[in-house]
Structures are given as structure tokens and as C-alpha cells.
Design a protein around this motif. Structure first.
Motif, PDB file in Angstrom:
ATOM      1  N   ARG A 198      32.695  27.351  50.959  1.00  0.00           N
ATOM      2  CA  ARG A 198      34.433  26.895  51.613  1.00  0.00           C
ATOM      3  C   ARG A 198      34.640  26.318  52.860  1.00  0.00           C
ATOM      4  O   ARG A 198      35.710  25.510  52.739  1.00  0.00           O
ATOM      5  N   ASP A 199      33.257  25.373  52.809  1.00  0.00           N
ATOM      6  CA  ASP A 199      33.162  24.531  54.449  1.00  0.00           C
ATOM      7  C   ASP A 199      33.089  23.275  53.782  1.00  0.00           C
ATOM      8  O   ASP A 199      32.514  22.769  52.847  1.00  0.00           O
ATOM      9  N   SER A 200      33.647  21.797  54.299  1.00  0.00           N
ATOM     10  CA  SER A 200      33.902  21.101  53.869  1.00  0.00           C
ATOM     11  C   SER A 200      32.946  19.906  54.025  1.00  0.00           C
ATOM     12  O   SER A 200      32.476  19.268  53.590  1.00  0.00           O
ATOM     13  N   GLU A 201      32.280  20.798  55.097  1.00  0.00           N
ATOM     14  CA  GLU A 201      31.266  19.817  55.430  1.00  0.00           C
ATOM     15  C   GLU A 201      30.334  20.328  54.726  1.00  0.00           C
ATOM     16  O   GLU A 201      29.147  18.975  54.927  1.00  0.00           O
ATOM     17  N   GLU A 202      29.586  21.532  54.494  1.00  0.00           N
ATOM     18  CA  GLU A 202      29.086  22.034  53.772  1.00  0.00           C
ATOM     19  C   GLU A 202      28.831  21.283  52.400  1.00  0.00           C
ATOM     20  O   GLU A 202      27.792  20.979  52.184  1.00  0.00           O
ATOM     21  N   ARG A 203      29.985  21.007  51.941  1.00  0.00           N
ATOM     22  CA  ARG A 203      29.665  20.382  50.668  1.00  0.00           C
ATOM     23  C   ARG A 203      29.703  19.044  50.663  1.00  0.00           C
ATOM     24  O   ARG A 203      29.214  17.924  50.174  1.00  0.00           O
ATOM     25  N   ALA A 204      29.862  18.611  51.901  1.00  0.00           N
ATOM     26  CA  ALA A 204      29.855  16.929  51.959  1.00  0.00           C
ATOM     27  C   ALA A 204      28.559  16.948  51.559  1.00  0.00           C
ATOM     28  O   ALA A 204      28.139  15.532  51.502  1.00  0.00           O
ATOM     29  N   ARG A 205      27.916  17.453  53.333  1.00  0.00           N
ATOM     30  CA  ARG A 205      26.484  17.218  52.458  1.00  0.00           C
ATOM     31  C   ARG A 205      25.753  17.718  51.248  1.00  0.00           C
ATOM     32  O   ARG A 205      24.486  16.843  51.304  1.00  0.00           O
ATOM     33  N   ALA A 206      25.952  17.853  50.347  1.00  0.00           N
ATOM     34  CA  ALA A 206      25.583  17.952  48.931  1.00  0.00           C
ATOM     35  C   ALA A 206      25.999  17.314  48.584  1.00  0.00           C
ATOM     36  O   ALA A 206      24.908  16.357  47.812  1.00  0.00           O
ATOM     37  N   ALA A 207      27.357  16.654  48.597  1.00  0.00           N
ATOM     38  CA  ALA A 207      27.420  15.072  47.630  1.00  0.00           C
ATOM     39  C   ALA A 207      26.569  14.347  48.424  1.00  0.00           C
ATOM     40  O   ALA A 207      26.308  13.745  47.492  1.00  0.00           O
ATOM     41  N   HIS A 208      26.131  13.954  49.621  1.00  0.00           N
ATOM     42  CA  HIS A 208      25.011  13.062  49.950  1.00  0.00           C
ATOM     43  C   HIS A 208      24.257  13.376  49.534  1.00  0.00           C
ATOM     44  O   HIS A 208      23.532  12.677  49.414  1.00  0.00           O
ATOM     45  N   LEU A 209      23.770  14.622  49.730  1.00  0.00           N
ATOM     46  CA  LEU A 209      21.897  14.640  49.006  1.00  0.00           C
ATOM     47  C   LEU A 209      22.156  14.413  47.534  1.00  0.00           C
ATOM     48  O   LEU A 209      20.647  13.962  47.343  1.00  0.00           O
ATOM     49  N   ALA A 210      23.439  14.403  46.783  1.00  0.00           N
ATOM     50  CA  ALA A 210      23.236  14.766  45.652  1.00  0.00           C
ATOM     51  C   ALA A 210      22.791  13.288  45.262  1.00  0.00           C
ATOM     52  O   ALA A 210      23.089  12.493  44.018  1.00  0.00           O
ATOM     53  N   ALA A 211      23.670  12.381  45.703  1.00  0.00           N
ATOM     54  CA  ALA A 211      23.897  10.588  45.740  1.00  0.00           C
ATOM     55  C   ALA A 211      22.684  10.616  46.163  1.00  0.00           C
ATOM     56  O   ALA A 211      22.187   9.654  45.493  1.00  0.00           O
ATOM     57  N   LEU A 212      22.384  10.339  47.542  1.00  0.00           N
ATOM     58  CA  LEU A 212      20.456  10.223  47.275  1.00  0.00           C
ATOM     59  C   LEU A 212      20.377  10.694  46.508  1.00  0.00           C
ATOM     60  O   LEU A 212      18.827   9.374  45.709  1.00  0.00           O
ATOM     61  N   CYS A 213      19.320  11.908  46.101  1.00  0.00           N
ATOM     62  CA  CYS A 213      18.446  12.349  44.624  1.00  0.00           C
ATOM     63  C   CYS A 213      18.445  11.287  43.815  1.00  0.00           C
ATOM     64  O   CYS A 213      18.222  11.155  42.792  1.00  0.00           O
ATOM     65  N   TYR A 214      19.750  11.113  42.985  1.00  0.00           N
ATOM     66  CA  TYR A 214      20.346  10.111  42.122  1.00  0.00           C
ATOM     67  C   TYR A 214      19.401   8.665  41.919  1.00  0.00           C
ATOM     68  O   TYR A 214      19.255   8.260  40.992  1.00  0.00           O
ATOM     69  N   LEU A 215      19.582   8.598  43.398  1.00  0.00           N
ATOM     70  CA  LEU A 215      19.284   7.028  43.198  1.00  0.00           C
ATOM     71  C   LEU A 215      17.817   6.849  43.187  1.00  0.00           C
ATOM     72  O   LEU A 215      17.062   5.896  43.002  1.00  0.00           O
ATOM     73  N   ASP A 216      17.026   7.796  43.796  1.00  0.00           N
ATOM     74  CA  ASP A 216      16.189   8.155  44.056  1.00  0.00           C
ATOM     75  C   ASP A 216      14.924   8.702  43.170  1.00  0.00           C
ATOM     76  O   ASP A 216      13.387   9.005  42.941  1.00  0.00           O
ATOM     77  N   HIS A 217      16.173   8.897  41.955  1.00  0.00           N
ATOM     78  CA  HIS A 217      15.067  10.141  40.771  1.00  0.00           C
ATOM     79  C   HIS A 217      14.383   8.643  39.824  1.00  0.00           C
ATOM     80  O   HIS A 217      14.765   8.044  39.554  1.00  0.00           O
ATOM     81  N   THR A 218      13.344   9.446  39.944  1.00  0.00           N
ATOM     82  CA  THR A 218      11.905   8.687  39.030  1.00  0.00           C
ATOM     83  C   THR A 218      12.073   9.733  37.959  1.00  0.00           C
ATOM     84  O   THR A 218      10.981   8.816  37.106  1.00  0.00           O
TER      85      THR A 218
END
Length: 414
Positions: free
Chosen positions: A27-47
Motif C-alpha cells: 500500500r506504500d507508494s514508495e515501495e511500489r515505485a521501487r518495484a516499478a523501477h526494478l521491473a523496468a531495469l530487469c526488462y532492459l537487461d533481460h537476455t
């Protein structure tokens, strides 16, 4: 979240699977923001496998619907500088809140002109400025941004020498905004400014300078008129010489169409050694290839030069003066030799005075007046060069013999 995405996250050392799931459902937007940023990085680095990449893409799409600006901003930050960011996500973020949209518009290399051009009409100043600060801007986008009419954006783009601006846009801006001193300076500093736009701006600057009280009060009106007229001749010819060196015939043709290729300008181009511009002007007036005109100026006979000038509709007396100047100029580097230029003009003036001992004819008055003005100016320049040679380091030991004066002939002090 799809099982394969869970498996992929479980294999990464960045974060445990359970922790990531907790972040996405927090429910904490800060934690969801961390997840969103992490997901973006994982998408770009995925091989890994394509289906896992597709699952990560679905995760990014899901974050677009998050009600928190912080979460969507974190997602944007993760994708901001990548050319491989998913276009659908980037375009959605481009239409998000203002702060996210500006960041995407300014930094995302995944966007095309077709994505950005529709944003310009009606866009607020912060968005236009963000677009002006993109690392790469095409000429088409630059034209649209300058056409927005926002002065700050125009200045920002004009000062970026790496941004190609179409010549017609620069000319139109010079015509409409040339009175603005700051914009005028930014335009004049550009190397890609069209010659006719540069001349227009020089004339605007001269007009503003002439209206300044400090200038009007410093010189007598007739002398000020002569000074500005001579300066305009120099500007026209100097810009024309550079344009001719770049094989840009439009400048001279525009002057010819505006009937500004007068006798005075032809004389100035000749006596100042700006041969390319003179050849371009004569080629436009005579409708003759410039190469042929250059050959005639260099080696043509008196009769051939007379025929060329006759084709340019130059009057007979003025043709004679130009031919004499051309023949004398072949032996002197008029572009750099001030003393030689002064000598050539002096010889031609003496020939005219000797030929027309009953008075200079009306057809030659303008040419004679111009040459006389140039003779005085060049005499001063040559004299200054001579004096500097005497007063410089090499002339320090030179002694000048003073005449002996009879004291009885001196006038008493007042």
C-alpha cells in the motif's frame, strides 16, 4: 504476476522473489515505485527466453495503471535513457502527468519525430523547452519548435549549433524577429545562417545603431550618412564573397531581383578585391556562367570586358571606368594590399580628370564620387600603416630632421 516472471526474478541476485511480490502489492507508494523501477531495469537487461521478456513487458504495462504519480515516475525513470524501451509504455508515459511527460519528451531516445511533432502545437512553455533540450533534434522538429513563437525556446535552439535549422526557417525568423537584439545576435552567430538573412540582420543592426543617441550625437549628419553607406557596401560585398565561395548563387540573384546591384556596389566589390562576388553579380546581370566571367576578369581583353559590361546594362562611361580598374587590378592584390588599392584608385581618378578636363559627366558622377571617397579612406589607412612602421619597435632608431626656423618669423603668442 506470471509464474515465469517469478522464476526469473528468483534467479536474479538483486532482490528475492518474495520481497518483490511484497513491493508490488504494498500500500506504500514508495515501495511500489521501487518495484516499478526494478521491473523496468530487469526488462532492459533481460537476455533470457522471449516468453519471459513478454511477461516482463506485461508487468510494465500493469504499472501504468498505478494511481500514484511516484510509481509511474519511477517506471519512467527506469526506461528514460534507453532506446530499447517499449514504445507503448513510453508513449503512455508521454501522455502522463506533466512532470513525467516532460522527462520522457526530453530524454527518451525511443521517441520519433512522429511522436513529438503533435505535442508542439498548443504545448505549454515547459514542454517546449524540454523538447528543445533533447540530445538530438531533427530539422523538422526544430522548425516546429521555432514556429511555436516562444522566444525562450527560439533562443535555446538558435544557440545550439548542433541542431540543424532549415534555411527558410532562419530567413523567416530573421525577417520577423530581426529587431530583437538578443535573437538577432543568436542568429548572426550561426554558421548556417543564409546570406540574405545575414544581410537583413546587418541592416536591422545598422538601423538600430543609427538611431542611438550616442551615435547621432557623435558625428555630423553627412559624415554619418557616408559612414553607414560605406559600411553597408562592405557588409553586402563581404557576405556576397563568402556566399560565392560556397557557390551559393541565390544571394546575388536575390540582390539582382531587388535591383540592388548598382554601380557603387560593383565598384566596391572590385576595389576591395572581392572578385568572386563581383563575378557572381556580373554573371547574374549578364545571364552568363560565372566561370566564363571569372576568365574574362582575369585575362579578357578590353573589348571582351566592354562586351560583358554592356550585357550587364552598364552605361558606356561607367564601363570605361570598370575596365580601367579591372586592368590595373590584375597587377595588385586588392584584397589585402591597402597601398596597392590606393594606388590603383588614384591612377584611375587621374585618368578620369585628364580625360574629362571640361568636367565629369553626369553618368560618371556617382562612380567618381565613390572612388574619391575610397581614395581618401585608403590614403588614411596607408598613412597609418606607414606611421606604425616608423613608431614601432623596428623604427625606434629612426631620426627625422626638423627644419631650421628663423625665430624672427614666428608669430607672437596670443
Amino acid at each position: 504476476m506470471p509464474p515465469k516472471v517469478f522464476a526469473w526474478f528468483a534467479e536474479t541476485p538483486m532482490i528475492a522473489l518474495s520481497d518483490f511480490v511484497a513491493l508490488t502489492s504494498s500500500r506504500d507508494s514508495e515501495e511500489r515505485a521501487r518495484a516499478a523501477h526494478l521491473a523496468a531495469l530487469c526488462y532492459l537487461d533481460h537476455t533470457g527466453p522471449a516468453d519471459e521478456h513478454a511477461a516482463l513487458y506485461a508487468v510494465l504495462i500493469g504499472f501504468l495503471d498505478d494511481p500514484s504519480v511516484k510509481v509511474r515516475a519511477a517506471l519512467a525513470y527506469g526506461l528514460l535513457h534507453s532506446a530499447h524501451a517499449p514504445r507503448a509504455v513510453v508513449l503512455a508515459l508521454l501522455r502522463d502527468s506533466a512532470v513525467i511527460a516532460r522527462a520522457i519528451a526530453q530524454y527518451s531516445p525511443a521517441l520519433l519525430d512522429a511522436d513529438l511533432l503533435p505535442l508542439v502545437p498548443g504545448a505549454p512553455l515547459p514542454m517546449v523547452l524540454a523538447l528543445c533540450q533533447r540530445s538530438q533534434i531533427s530539422g523538422r522538429l526544430a522548425a516546429a519548435l521555432i514556429g511555436s513563437g516562444m522566444r525562450e525556446a527560439q533562443l535555446l535552439l538558435l544557440r545550439r549549433t548542433d541542431v540543424p535549422v532549415p534555411a527558410e526557417v532562419l530567413l523567416r525568423l530573421a525577417d520577423s524577429e530581426g529587431r530583437d537584439c538578443e535573437l538577432r545576435g543568436a542568429l548572426l552567430a550561426r554558421r548556417d545562417l543564409p546570406p540574405d538573412a545575414r544581410l537583413l540582420l546587418v541592416r536591422y543592426a545598422a538601423s538600430d545603431l543609427r538611431q542611438a543617441r550616442i551615435v547621432r550625437g557623435a558625428l555630423h549628419a553627412p559624415r554619418l550618412d557616408r559612414l553607414f553607406r560605406a559600411s553597408e557596401d562592405e557588409a553586402i560585398a563581404a557576405i556576397g564573397e563568402k556566399a560565392a565561395a560556397q557557390e551559393n548563387a541565390h544571394y546575388a540573384s536575390a540582390l539582382a531581383a531587388a535591383e540592388q546591384l548598382n554601380t557603387r556596389l560593383l565598384l566596391h566589390a572590385l576595389v576591395s578585391g572581392q572578385v568572386l562576388f563581383l563575378a557572381e553579380c556580373l554573371a547574374q546581370l549578364a545571364q552568363t556562367p560565372r566561370r566564363k566571367v571569372l576568365n574574362l576578369l582575369e585575362t579578357g581583353s578590353r573589348a571582351a570586358l566592354q562586351a560583358l559590361l554592356a550585357a550587364c546594362s552598364v552605361s558606356d562611361p561607367v564601363r570605361g571606368v570598370l575596365v580601367q580598374l579591372i586592368r590595373h587590378a590584375r597587377t595588385v592584390d586588392l584584397a589585402s594590399d591597402v597601398a596597392g588599392r590606393h594606388y590603383v584608385i588614384t591612377v584611375v581618378l587621374e585618368e578620369l580628370i585628364a580625360e574629362y578636363d571640361d568636367g565629369i559627366p553626369a553618368d560618371l558622377e556617382e562612380a567618381f564620387s565613390y572612388l574619391s571617397e575610397q581614395n581618401v579612406r585608403l590614403a588614411r589607412e596607408a598613412a597609418r600603416q606607414v606611421m606604425s612602421a616608423f613608431t614601432g619597435p623596428e623604427g625606434q632608431g629612426t631620426a627625422v630632421a626638423l627644419p631650421v626656423t628663423d625665430e624672427r618669423r614666428l608669430l607672437p603668442a596670443a
